[in-house]
Design an enzyme around this catalytic site. Structure first.
Site, PDB file in Angstrom:
ATOM      1  N   CYS A   1      69.948  42.862  56.010  1.00  0.00           N
ATOM      2  CA  CYS A   1      68.814  43.568  55.418  1.00  0.00           C
ATOM      3  C   CYS A   1      69.310  44.114  53.936  1.00  0.00           C
ATOM      4  CB  CYS A   1      68.267  44.619  56.229  1.00  0.00           C
ATOM      5  SG  CYS A   1      69.263  45.891  56.491  1.00  0.00           S
TER       6      CYS A   1
ATOM      7  N   HIS B   1      55.807  45.437  91.568  1.00  0.00           N
ATOM      8  CA  HIS B   1      56.500  45.830  92.764  1.00  0.00           C
ATOM      9  C   HIS B   1      56.540  47.318  93.179  1.00  0.00           C
ATOM     10  CE1 HIS B   1      58.829  46.179  88.914  1.00  0.00           C
ATOM     11  NE2 HIS B   1      59.645  47.128  89.388  1.00  0.00           N
TER      12      HIS B   1
END
Length: 632
Positions: free
Chosen positions: A172, A67
């Site tokens: 984690c 664009h």
């Protein structure tokens, strides 16, 4: 304004075959010009290329939306081509772009291009709609499909009472960066796909954004993106996708699509022993890794807190008073060191206890704790009080696994006991028999493990200058392989284990290696700005802080976007830092803290030099490998 008001039949072309991104742009610019939207074709193309120089407008999943808003445009418009075989448009996910919309907007008018970009991005999130456009048989059908989709005749995303179609749990081992990055990525990808998603984080501070029973009951699917065990009992009867926390960061869309797929099997909870399994049946190696990381994640606060207190004791002590009692010569130093030693001493029992608990749930905790204590004592049958062998970290690790599997064996063995005895299993049978058995087995293996530890310590102490530099480079480089993943954690665990054995130089090399990746990337975004987008340069500033704080995960977004350039560069820089740290004789008694524990580091100026040189080495290698955005 409707999309088909901007998209004329003359500016659509199906079945296009182009060999490059440049050729695709040329074809689209020609179509835009043919539709009468442009006042100056060459100037408009310059605007498109200028936008591409800032970063590819390929949004991934086979879609690109170039664009430009320039004065060369007479009136707002769209052009579109379908490339069945795809074209390389430099998409972040490596996919070939099969459908490309180009947007033209006049300079000085309202942001028509942004409105069109937003509408197109939203519509194309629907994979079925995207495929229907790609396989449209005519331009008329292509435009009709867009009209129908925009009018809302296509199927709308399914909604649930809770508002969430997919739920996720991320975790984690350390519960710091990976946990929250995975949660953020999954939620963002859910928005992109039009699938509402809520992510629960099992972080260092506990559970955040907890899932409710009502949300779980209403959800279509569950994603477990974790490198340690989480409570699976609540997901019985739901479609569950189990993945690593790194996959939660890097493969969010894939996980979400699997979670809502009817092909994903339903999870059945069969008790604590199966809590680490998923519908695909985890491999043995993955299971062992998760049990180990569960122990490591609970051990780290004791190691970090106790280690830093011990390091501060040396900082506040006076060596000249009594060199043999250094660390406890002054009242303040003695107090800090005593507390630090008590906290640090919990490291081995906690490691073993939570490994065993990961394997056998709560009944394994006490058994693992005692096994870890027996390993820490170095007890043998000849000397039950211990002290004659050094079983240490490796012994505690083995004791945790032995204790966990002993309890699993006892659970299976006691299944045939009468129901009336159920209540005494967890309070009498498991702890009594489990503690006895794990103690006997750990006492038996202590001499063998102690011999291994002594041999490793002798090997490390006997290493010459060159060998130690190589070792420092290896452990430093490992810290950058996966930025907080299994290889990184292996190096860190090795460093903390040697810290407990009194080998402080290895921990220094490990932390130096872990600090380099974010700093190297931050330096590169500062001194080589043309190689990064505006957003990446802004993120680079934050990486200075993350690197100085010893949070390697700050490099993950850059590594995920460009792994072939970023990871090797960081590994080289980290290896240089780790090797230099060893060469300059740097030591570290604290297992964490980054630049903030610099006063507790042996040869702090040498350590700073190692980190600076390693960071610039990584920066320069990355700059050499990464092309300027303009040239790409």
């Amino acid at each position: 304004m409707k999309i088909t008001d901007l998209l004329k039949k003359e500016s659509v072309e199906l079945g296009v075959n182009v060999s490059s991104k440049e050729a695709a742009i040329d074809r689209l610019v020609d179509l835009m010009n043919a539709a009468g939207r442009l006042g100056n074709k060459a100037a408009y193309k310059e605007g498109i290329l200028a936008r591409e120089a800032l970063g590819s407008t390929a949004v991934g999943d086979g879609i690109a939306i170039p664009h430009a808003k320039v004065a060369a445009v007479k009136e707002p418009g769209l052009a579109a081509i379908v490339v069945p075989d795809g074209v390389d448009y430099d998409a972040y996910d490596g996919s070939l772009s099969r459908i490309i919309f180009m947007i033209a907007a006049p300079d000085g008018e309202a942001d028509v291009h942004l409105e069109a970009l937003s509408k197109l991005s939203t519509l194309l999130m629907d994979p079925d709609f995207k495929e229907s456009l790609i396989h449209a048989g005519s331009k008329e059908e292509f435009l009709r499909l867009i009209d129908e989709k925009e009018a809302g005749k296509a199927a709308k995303p399914k909604e649930t009472k809770s508002g969430y179609r997919v739920l996720a749990v991320t975790a984690c081992p350390t519960g710091i960066a990976h946990t929250f990055m995975a949660a953020e990525n999954l939620e963002q990808k859910g928005k992109k796909l039009g699938i509402p998603l809520k992510a629960e984080t099992n972080g260092a501070e506990g559970v955040g954004n907890a899932l409710t029973k009502e949300e779980i009951a209403a959800a279509d699917g569950i994603i477990i993106a974790a490198d340690k065990n989480v409570d699976m009992s609540r997901f019985d009867g739901k479609r569950v996708v189990v993945a690593t926390v790194s996959e939660g960061i890097q493969k969010g869309e894939e996980l979400i699509k699997r979670a809502v797929s009817s092909e994903t099997p339903v999870y059945r909870y069969n008790g604590p022993a199966s809590s680490g399994e998923d519908s695909r049946q985890e491999g043995f190696g993955r299971s062992i890794y998760k049990h180990l990381m569960n122990g490591v994640s609970h051990m780290l606060p004791f190691v970090i807190g106790g280690g830093i207190l011990i390091a501060l004791a040396f900082l506040f002590d006076d060596y000249s008073i009594d060199p043999s009692n250094f660390g406890k010569n002054t009242p303040l130093a003695a107090y800090l060191k005593t507390i630090g030693e008590q906290a640090f001493g919990m490291m081995l029992p906690v490691l073993a206890g939570y490994i065993a608990m990961s394997i056998a749930d709560r009944p394994g905790l006490a058994v693992g704790f005692v096994g870890g204590l027996i390993a820490k004592m170095g007890a043998t049958f000849a000397n039950p009080a211990g002290g004659s062998v050094n079983s240490g970290f490796l012994g505690a690790l083995l004791a945790g696994f032995i204790g966990g599997y002993i309890v699993l064996f006892l659970k299976n063995a006691f299944k045939k006991l009468p129901k009336s005895l159920e209540g005494i299993k967890p309070v009498l049978l498991y702890p009594l028999i489990g503690i006895l058995l794990v103690s006997v087995v750990t006492t038996f293996i202590n001499p063998f493990v102690g011999a291994i530890n002594d041999g490793l310590t002798s090997l490390l102490n006997g290493m010459g200058g060159t060998s130690k530099i190589i070792l420092g480079a290896v452990v430093g480089g490992m810290m950058s392989v996966d930025m907080g993943g299994p290889v990184n954690k292996a190096a860190y665990v090795f460093g903390t284990a040697q810290l407990a054995e009194g080998n402080f130089d290895i921990m220094a090399a490990v932390m130096a290696g872990g600090m380099v990746p974010p700093i190297a990337i931050a330096l590169c975004t500062t001194f080589f700005k043309k190689k990064f987008t505006d957003k990446e340069r802004q993120s680079g500033l934050v990486n200075y802080i993350m690197g100085l704080s010893f949070i390697s995960e700050g490099a993950i977004p850059f590594a995920a976007a460009d792994p072939l350039r970023v990871i090797p560069s960081c590994m080289i820089g980290s290896a240089v830092a780790g090797g230099l740290s060893m060469a300059l004789g740097c030591t570290l008694r604290a297992p964490h803290g980054g630049i903030f524990v610099l006063p507790t580091i042996g040869n702090p100026f040498g350590y700073l030099i190692a980190i600076i040189v390693g960071s610039f080495a990584g920066c320069l290698v990355l700059a050499a490998l990464k092309k300027n955005l303009q040239s790409e």
